[in-house]
Design an enzyme around this catalytic site. Structure first.
Site, PDB file in Angstrom:
ATOM      1  N   ALA A 136      44.030  31.883  61.777  1.00 14.03           N
ATOM      2  CA  ALA A 136      44.635  33.010  61.061  1.00 14.03           C
ATOM      3  C   ALA A 136      45.768  33.647  61.864  1.00 14.03           C
ATOM      4  O   ALA A 136      46.717  34.176  61.289  1.00 14.03           O
ATOM      5  CB  ALA A 136      43.570  34.051  60.730  1.00 14.03           C
ATOM      6  N   THR A 137      45.696  33.586  63.189  1.00 14.78           N
ATOM      7  CA  THR A 137      46.791  34.138  64.004  1.00 14.78           C
ATOM      8  C   THR A 137      48.087  33.390  63.703  1.00 14.78           C
ATOM      9  O   THR A 137      49.137  34.001  63.481  1.00 14.78           O
ATOM     10  CB  THR A 137      46.451  34.052  65.511  1.00 14.78           C
ATOM     11  OG1 THR A 137      45.392  34.970  65.789  1.00 14.78           O
ATOM     12  CG2 THR A 137      47.657  34.395  66.373  1.00 14.78           C
TER      13      THR A 137
ATOM     14  N   ASN B 255      38.838  44.419  60.672  1.00 15.00           N
ATOM     15  CA  ASN B 255      37.888  43.684  61.509  1.00 15.00           C
ATOM     16  C   ASN B 255      37.020  44.589  62.381  1.00 15.00           C
ATOM     17  O   ASN B 255      35.951  44.185  62.823  1.00 15.00           O
ATOM     18  CB  ASN B 255      38.634  42.675  62.400  1.00 15.00           C
ATOM     19  CG  ASN B 255      39.776  43.317  63.153  1.00 15.00           C
ATOM     20  OD1 ASN B 255      40.682  43.901  62.557  1.00 15.00           O
ATOM     21  ND2 ASN B 255      39.763  43.239  64.462  1.00 15.00           N
TER      22      ASN B 255
ATOM     23  N   SER C  56      40.886  32.110  57.894  1.00 15.31           N
ATOM     24  CA  SER C  56      40.378  31.505  59.120  1.00 15.31           C
ATOM     25  C   SER C  56      39.160  30.657  58.786  1.00 15.31           C
ATOM     26  O   SER C  56      38.485  30.913  57.791  1.00 15.31           O
ATOM     27  CB  SER C  56      39.991  32.632  60.085  1.00 15.31           C
ATOM     28  OG  SER C  56      39.196  32.124  61.120  1.00 15.31           O
ATOM     29  N   GLY C  57      38.884  29.662  59.613  1.00 15.54           N
ATOM     30  CA  GLY C  57      37.674  28.862  59.424  1.00 15.54           C
ATOM     31  C   GLY C  57      36.463  29.478  60.117  1.00 15.54           C
ATOM     32  O   GLY C  57      35.383  29.561  59.556  1.00 15.54           O
TER      33      GLY C  57
ATOM     34  N   THR D 217      50.180  16.731  63.110  1.00 19.41           N
ATOM     35  CA  THR D 217      49.135  15.905  62.495  1.00 19.41           C
ATOM     36  C   THR D 217      47.950  16.772  62.092  1.00 19.41           C
ATOM     37  O   THR D 217      47.480  17.595  62.872  1.00 19.41           O
ATOM     38  CB  THR D 217      48.672  14.828  63.491  1.00 19.41           C
ATOM     39  OG1 THR D 217      49.788  13.971  63.782  1.00 19.41           O
ATOM     40  CG2 THR D 217      47.538  13.990  62.909  1.00 19.41           C
TER      41      THR D 217
ATOM     42  N   CYS E  86      39.244  40.336  70.373  1.00 20.87           N
ATOM     43  CA  CYS E  86      40.542  40.000  70.959  1.00 20.87           C
ATOM     44  C   CYS E  86      40.981  41.053  71.966  1.00 20.87           C
ATOM     45  O   CYS E  86      41.733  40.782  72.879  1.00 20.87           O
ATOM     46  CB  CYS E  86      41.590  39.885  69.862  1.00 20.87           C
ATOM     47  SG  CYS E  86      41.005  38.904  68.498  1.00 20.87           S
TER      48      CYS E  86
END
Length: 404
Positions: free
Chosen positions: A75-76, A155, A203-204, A243, A328
């Site tokens: 996401a960053t 967040n 984000s994952g 890739t 963070c």
């Protein structure tokens, strides 16, 4: 029950075992390990098909067209691509950007960089509960405003912004609207068919997928143009070269598929657990809820315990994995800039703890947490001269401290 108890799901989540199992099939010689950009053999085709399926799974969760999903490293990067990409492409039209003081650093520091490059940024201060005042936002909009960037769910304090109304305001003025949805995707319903949002970051690893993978939604109708920030082989329709990491993408897709299936029931469960936690500690003296429980995400509870030092509280709660501020920035001893932006004094901001709950949180863990917090606060306040003075009725803010 295993200790320590993990209550920091907003920092990251464990990969769901179903996701990990799926990812394993895309790594080794026996699996689908090909490069999805290889057009000349089945190793490439199979990898490309796996990426397409994942792209569809992500699009389905948020009501988008799969062609609008651009994979990034997280996401960053998605925030950077959205904000710098729009600023660079539309700078002939204007150089003014609007955001809020409580955004994630990935948005704030990107905006700061653009200021160094000659853009002008307005940073809105939210109201006391963390919600943006829409009248202030409207007043900040100008002829040369090209971008508004406002997060969906904060967040640190979990408040939910009214992105639907903000989207209408931006669309009617021809301003591009970017939303960081890292903390809301898979937790709150998002329908990009209905919302007038032009760019959205995902984000994952915040939703039980792997770290190192994210995505940016880029609207096709009306079409949003971006200047690429990563140059190379022209992957992802030229917007993000490199890739594609098939195993990561498959993991993110599977995580989003599971989230879509389980979201409604899971959010009800987490809301109940969050309320149970708050009801268990809210009668402690001098306890403050940061944010807004009515307009808040169901999985985040941010609380300040007055007259208790945040760092010492985290040490006392060593059986709980919780944080003060976001992961963070919690390494710095500065009080949370998000809480400061709500107008909170340093002492209260310093004594804040974020509890964030998730898929593997149990009622038993919450009850243990309540008991531990109550015990720890009592013990730390017994040691605190400030608490003693407060109990004796001394106005602590009026004390002249000696400076050594």
């Amino acid at each position: 029950m295993k200790l320590p108890i993990y209550l920091d799901y907003s920092a990251t989540t464990p990969v769901d075992p179903r996701v990990a199992e799926k990812m394993m099939q895309f790594l080794t010689l026996d699996g689908t390990f090909g490069n999805p950009a290889s057009r000349s053999h089945r190793f490439g085709w199979q990898a490309e098909e796996a990426v397409d399926i994942a792209r569809n799974q992500i699009a389905e969760l948020v009501g988008a067209d799969p062609r609008e999903i651009v994979f990034t490293s997280g996401a960053t990067e998605a925030d950077n691509l959205a904000i710098k990409g729009v600023a660079n492409f539309y700078q002939k039209k204007g150089k003014h950007i609007i955001t809020s003081k409580t955004e994630h650093k990935a948005v704030l520091d990107t905006c700061r960089q653009l200021e160094r490059e000659g853009f002008e940024v307005t940073y809105l201060a939210p109201q006391r509960n963390g919600i943006i005042d829409l009248a202030e936002l409207e007043a900040a909009m100008r002829e040369d405003t090209i971008l508004v960037s406002i997060m969906h769910v904060n967040n640190e304090i979990g408040v939910v912004q009214d992105i639907e109304t903000i989207g209408e305001m931006c669309r009617s003025r021809g301003i591009v609207f970017h939303v960081d949805a890292t903390q809301s995707v898979g937790k709150l319903p998002i329908d990009l068919n209905q919302l007038k949002v032009d760019l959205m970051s995902f984000s994952g690893h915040k939703i039980y997928g792997p770290k190192g993978i994210g995505a940016l939604y880029v609207r096709r109708k009306p079409r949003i143009r971006l200047e690429a920030q990563m140059h190379g082989g022209g992957h992802e329709r030229g917007m993000r070269s490199g890739t594609l990491p098939v195993h990561q993408i498959v993991g993110m897709g599977e995580a989003y598929r599971i989230a879509k299936e389980e979201m409604t029931a899971e959010m009800d469960r987490l809301r109940t657990l969050r309320d149970r936690l708050w009801n268990g500690i809210n009668d402690i003296e001098e306890v403050y809820l940061n944010g807004d429980i009515e307009q808040g995400a169901p999985n985040i509870l941010n609380v300040s315990f007055n007259y208790v030092e945040g760092e010492s509280l985290i040490m006392a709660l060593k059986d709980l994995a919780v944080s003060s501020g976001s992961a963070c920035t919690s390494a710095s001893l500065e009080p949370s800039y998000v809480l400061r932006a709500l107008g909170m004094n340093d002492e209260l901001a310093h004594s804040s703890i974020r509890f964030s709950l998730g898929r593997f949180t149990t009622e038993e863990e919450i009850d243990y947490t309540i008991e531990l917090v109550r015990k720890s606060i009592g013990r730390l306040r017994d040691l605190s001269p400030l608490w003693e003075m407060f109990k004796q009725g001394v106005d602590i803010s009026s004390i002249e401290w000696a400076h050594h």
